[in-house]
Design an enzyme around this catalytic site. Sequence first.
Site, PDB file in Angstrom:
ATOM      1  N   GLU A  48     -60.352 -31.142   4.646  1.00 56.22           N
ATOM      2  CA  GLU A  48     -59.163 -30.436   5.123  1.00 56.22           C
ATOM      3  C   GLU A  48     -58.786 -29.344   4.121  1.00 56.22           C
ATOM      4  O   GLU A  48     -59.468 -29.121   3.128  1.00 56.22           O
ATOM      5  CB  GLU A  48     -58.001 -31.416   5.288  1.00 56.22           C
ATOM      6  N   ASP A  90     -48.794 -29.600  -0.327  1.00 54.88           N
ATOM      7  CA  ASP A  90     -49.702 -28.649   0.317  1.00 54.88           C
ATOM      8  C   ASP A  90     -49.455 -27.210  -0.135  1.00 54.88           C
ATOM      9  O   ASP A  90     -49.349 -26.300   0.695  1.00 54.88           O
ATOM     10  CB  ASP A  90     -49.576 -28.731   1.847  1.00 54.88           C
TER      11      ASP A  90
END
Length: 539
Positions: A203, A47
């Site tokens: 997302e 991420d």
Amino acid sequence: MNRNKLTFLHRICMALANYCCLLLFLTVPSYAQTGFKNPVIRGFNPDPSICRVGDDYYLVTSSFEYFPGLPIYHSKDLVNWKQVGHCLNRASQLNLKGVSSSGGLFAPSIRYHDGLFYVICTNVSDKGNFYCTTKNPAGLWSDPIWVDIKSIDPDIFWDEDGKSYFVTQGDEGIRVTAIDLSTGKLTSAEKVVWAGTGGRFPEAPHIYKKDGYYYLLLGEGGTEYAHSASIGRSRSIWGPYESCPLNPILSHSNRLGQGNPIQGVGHADLVQAVDGSWWTVFLGFRVTQQYSYYHILGRETFLAPVSWPKDGWPQINGNGKVQLDMAVKTPPAVSVAAPAQRDDFTAAQLGLPWQYLRNPDSSKYSLTERRGSLCLYTSPISLNETESPSFIGRRQTEHDFQAGVKLELVANADREEAGITLYQNNSHHYDFFLSRKGGTYMLQLRAKVGSLHYIAAEKEVAGSKVELRISGTPLTYAFAFKDAKSSGYSKLASLDTRYLSTEVAGGFTGVMIGLYASSNGQTTKAKVFFDWFDYQLSS
């Protein structure tokens, strides 16, 4: 033509050639490297989010149940990175007590605005969304400012009019709301602005303003093999957003990506380099072998160039595919020091690569009880629990590696143990440890794979001092030892890597190589001295 005229013309030609070369040098960007190796941050570092301030790049990744939280990296060239700290290194900032494996800290963003750095994140096991600030990303960060919005994967966007917006993921798509950053209070209603192209789990939203458009980048497909990145744009931050005709702009979940050793690419962020070029960082994972569906290192941080013409759409590396060896021009190289192969525990505190599981009990660790050794005191908590055992770990960064440790166990009772572990989560780990049984010392290799829990091999050794070594390949871990009577290392056993893979164990992390000590539920207090720890890559 006489000899003097020829010499004169030759000198004129040489001067013109040198002048042209000088002009070329002055007008074409200087590149010190014409390629790099992916991933640029190796081992469990998912991420990624990035920002640039001047000629400095800063990057943050997720850390889930590990403490300190949210590692901060720095680079001068986008390729060579050095960890400079953590955003969350105090108990007042980070509550991980009782957090399940792959709970805790999800999907941070890092941004810079008006002299302040911001890290925006979600603690899914505590109060949810928050942001912290600092003027020095390698130093101390503020305590969290909590944001009352039920979502994950947050980011902050500052518009040209000075307004700030909180951007997050919701079940129905990407949501935007205005926010007062001095208080963390929302100042407008939330609005779902885009749900992506139809892939599941939209997302990781990031918004950029370019050429009068708001560009919204997001991940889709879930953070597995169908992962991807897509982008849309609008003339208003509130939408509607039109989808890029090239979507997904990053994906290996198709025919062109099917044999690539990098899989699961997505969750990207964009940055403009000093020279005006655009780049993206994103997560992906390296499978253990081609067409294999196992990965053990966790999701890592990758880099790729981006072509982004005026009023156009960004294209990642031409066709949305990346390689381990990237044959592209990059900014001039600024190298960083290679990490030391051996930690002899002579420093006043543990180095940045070491991590605890959840909030540690500081009384269980000492670098001063015996100078030049790390002392761990046994805890009744075992590696199978979701509390904080006596444990420090660092990332396995390559499939081919060798890790070793020299230890001395000072035991008070049977069932006290200490050693080295390959730890994916509390239900999937391989433990290579020394324990006392009566008047003898036993070396054991234990496998914990879900509900299966067994001793794979054991051997009596000569005394309480032993050296342990783990050698890794993509498919196997080999365990060897050396005791007081040994002239060299002896192999005890091997285990398959795939039982520690994410496909078997689940979750969002990667294998950590840990040192630990446990009394396995007993209140007895033994201790172990680790004289050194080695980690080196195999050729």
